[in-house]
Scaffold this motif. Structure first.
Motif, mmCIF file in Angstrom:
data_model
loop_
_atom_site.group_PDB
_atom_site.id
_atom_site.type_symbol
_atom_site.label_atom_id
_atom_site.label_comp_id
_atom_site.label_asym_id
_atom_site.label_seq_id
_atom_site.Cartn_x
_atom_site.Cartn_y
_atom_site.Cartn_z
ATOM 1 N N GLY A 26 0.830 -1.187 0.000
ATOM 2 C CA GLY A 26 0.000 0.000 0.000
ATOM 3 C C GLY A 26 0.869 1.243 0.000
ATOM 4 O O GLY A 26 2.010 1.221 0.477
ATOM 5 N N ARG A 67 -0.338 -3.597 2.177
ATOM 6 C CA ARG A 67 -1.656 -3.096 1.796
ATOM 7 C C ARG A 67 -2.708 -3.414 2.873
ATOM 8 O O ARG A 67 -3.611 -2.624 3.121
ATOM 9 N N ARG A 120 -2.594 -0.708 5.512
ATOM 10 C CA ARG A 120 -2.725 0.678 5.080
ATOM 11 C C ARG A 120 -3.954 1.386 5.637
ATOM 12 O O ARG A 120 -3.851 2.500 6.177
ATOM 13 N N ASP A 159 -4.521 7.977 0.079
ATOM 14 C CA ASP A 159 -4.228 6.608 -0.340
ATOM 15 C C ASP A 159 -3.934 6.609 -1.836
ATOM 16 O O ASP A 159 -4.779 7.002 -2.637
ATOM 17 N N SER A 199 -2.620 3.725 -3.372
ATOM 18 C CA SER A 199 -2.327 2.321 -3.657
ATOM 19 C C SER A 199 -2.838 1.859 -5.009
ATOM 20 O O SER A 199 -2.224 0.991 -5.650
#
Length: 356
Positions: free
Chosen positions: A53, A113, A116, A136, A138
């Motif tokens: 992430g 991830r 995250r 975020d 990701s």
């Protein structure tokens, strides 16, 4: 051009990847997409790191805010630096370990991830009035793990120069290239690029560099001796228990952070009784969070697996194990019970500080 604006995972599946739905990692590629000899670890390979992430912190207070939260110095982070950092509870236990770097005054944090969302929520909770938007990233960026011979020019199409040493980075119009610790003669890099760029890079890079499953990168991470806190090991360790200060993840001169008093006390008062060691075991199911037991004291665990990865020979796994140091000289150490598979301990790729 991208393939009809596919997501990164959909693009990879269309290009021969096998996605493990449980872990969201790439378990391998169809035979036509790779040329790796079965049972061997190639020197050169590329793998999509779909299980990481990315959090981006911007704003004029971004560095000063993170400096009060993480175990490493954020305020002195330069545009060429890559650093390890940890995020602790008030009791000094690690909630996460991460890579951090700065690009165009934005500070990036890379962590598993699965961690995250909770880590980002916790950062938001402590941000208060700081001008430091937390986002975020990701799904907007792809991360590629690349292992190459030191003399390789496989990345020169996208980066004119490569980072000179581990924990340095370079930027180009393509994206960011981080260099991580070398492992057994291979130079290791991470490319962090927008998904559209990654889809253009992939077919070119994999023409000459074999595409492999995530387990090859995970094995290289274990061999590097750099620990990664994951969901099964959250709040299990203070940084020194997994050598985090020894690999540059803690700065004791930076000032306060959550748990700083306890982490500092562990560093300066008394002898450290627990450390992380590198081992192999004849059990490919070894995984983070599994306990290990000493034959000299079979009724209680003497440590825990921090990270593990199966070897492609299908016969054993390699792992990083947090363990009571006296257990290394008192009998044998076994996975999950005192009668389980025995661990064989091997040298770490770095020296630990001498106990005071």
């Amino acid at each position: 051009m991208t393939e009809n604006n596919l997501s990164w995972q959909d693009f990879l599946v269309r290009n021969g990847a096998r996605l493990d739905p449980a872990t969201q990692t790439i378990s391998g590629f169809e035979p036509a997409a790779t040329t790796v000899t079965p049972g061997q670890v190639p020197v050169a390979f590329v793998t999509p790191l779909t299980d990481v992430g990315l959090i981006a912190i911007s704003g004029e207070d971004g560095a000063s805010f993170l400096h009060t939260q993480l175990t490493n110095d954020v305020e002195s982070l330069s545009e060429s630096d890559v650093r390890l950092a940890g995020y602790c509870t008030p009791k000094g236990r690690l909630l996460a370990t991460m890579l951090m770097w700065k690009s165009d005054e934005v500070i990036w944090l890379q962590l598993p991830r699965e961690l995250r969302p909770a880590i980002q929520k916790r950062l938001e909770m402590f941000r208060m009035r700081a001008k430091a938007p937390i986002n975020d990233m990701s799904d907007q960026y792809a991360v590629l793990g690349v292992s190459l011979p030191p003399e390789s020019n496989a990345l020169s199409h996208w980066f004119e120069t490569l980072p000179d040493a581990p924990y340095e980075k370079v930027e180009s119009q393509t994206g960011t290239l981080l260099r991580l610790p070398d492992v057994q003669g291979s130079a290791r890099f991470q490319m962090v690029v927008p998904v559209a760029q990654a889809q253009e890079i992939w077919p070119v890079l994999t023409e000459d560099t074999p595409a492999v499953g995530a387990q090859f990168w995970q094995l290289s991470e274990v061999r590097s001796g750099i620990p990664q806190v994951t969901l099964p090991t959250q709040e299990k360790f203070v940084p020194q228990m997994i050598n985090y200060e020894a690999v540059g993840g803690v700065n004791f001169k930076k000032g306060c952070f959550p748990g700083q008093e306890i982490v500092a006390r562990s560093q300066y008062l008394g002898k450290l009784k627990r450390r992380m060691q590198y081992a192999q075991v004849a059990d490919t199911s070894a995984a983070a969070g599994m306990e290990v037991f000493s034959s000299s004291d079979p009724n209680q665990p003497c440590g825990m697996v921090v990270n593990a990865a199966p070897h492609p020979d299908g016969q054993h796994a390699e792992c990083l194990v947090e363990i009571k140091m006296t257990s290394l000289s008192e009998g044998s150490v076994h996975l999950e019970s005192a009668t389980g598979p025995q661990l064989e301990f091997l040298p770490l790729p770095y020296a630990l500080p001498d106990p005071e």
